[in-house]
Motif scaffolding. Structure first.
Motif, short mmCIF file in Angstrom:
data_model
loop_
_atom_site.label_atom_id
_atom_site.label_comp_id
_atom_site.label_asym_id
_atom_site.label_seq_id
_atom_site.Cartn_x
_atom_site.Cartn_y
_atom_site.Cartn_z
N ILE A 1 13.53 11.69 -75.83
CA ILE A 1 13.77 12.39 -77.10
C ILE A 1 13.30 13.84 -77.00
N TYR A 2 12.11 14.02 -76.44
CA TYR A 2 11.58 15.38 -76.25
C TYR A 2 12.51 16.20 -75.35
N PHE A 3 12.93 15.60 -74.25
CA PHE A 3 13.79 16.30 -73.29
C PHE A 3 15.14 16.65 -73.90
N ALA A 4 15.69 15.72 -74.69
CA ALA A 4 16.96 15.99 -75.36
C ALA A 4 16.83 17.15 -76.33
N ASN A 5 15.70 17.23 -77.01
CA ASN A 5 15.46 18.35 -77.93
C ASN A 5 15.37 19.67 -77.17
N VAL A 6 14.70 19.67 -76.03
CA VAL A 6 14.60 20.89 -75.22
C VAL A 6 15.97 21.31 -74.69
N LEU A 7 16.75 20.34 -74.20
CA LEU A 7 18.09 20.66 -73.72
C LEU A 7 18.98 21.19 -74.83
N SER A 8 18.85 20.58 -76.00
CA SER A 8 19.63 21.04 -77.14
C SER A 8 19.29 22.49 -77.49
N GLY A 9 18.02 22.81 -77.46
CA GLY A 9 17.60 24.18 -77.74
C GLY A 9 18.06 25.16 -76.66
N THR B 1 17.75 23.01 -82.45
CA THR B 1 16.97 21.83 -82.12
C THR B 1 16.94 20.90 -83.32
N PHE B 2 16.75 19.63 -83.08
CA PHE B 2 16.68 18.67 -84.18
C PHE B 2 15.25 18.32 -84.53
N ILE B 3 14.28 18.81 -83.76
CA ILE B 3 12.86 18.62 -84.05
C ILE B 3 12.21 20.01 -84.03
N GLY B 4 11.36 20.27 -84.98
CA GLY B 4 10.67 21.55 -85.03
C GLY B 4 9.56 21.62 -84.00
#
Length: 61
Positions: A12-20, A26-29
């Protein structure tokens, strides 16, 4: 079980970083990202300590 949970939270963390990185959104702040990474780290440490305790119990230590 804890290792799988650790892998999932890190994913989940990695997906957020890739998304950013690729889309700029990003979907998480920032705080949420830190908490997800902290949870992944804690779950990983618990998994490793549990595995070590099981190994010591098996070896009679």
């Amino acid at each position: 079980m804890f290792l799988i949970a650790s892998i999932l939270t890190f994913a989940i963390y990695f997906a957020n970083v890739l998304s950013g990185a690729f889309t700029g959104t990003t979907f998480i702040g920032d705080v949420g990202e830190m908490l997800v990474l902290l949870a992944a780290t804690v779950l990983f440490v618990v998994a490793i300590l549990k595995r070590e305790a099981d190994r010591n119990k098996k070896n009679g230590g």
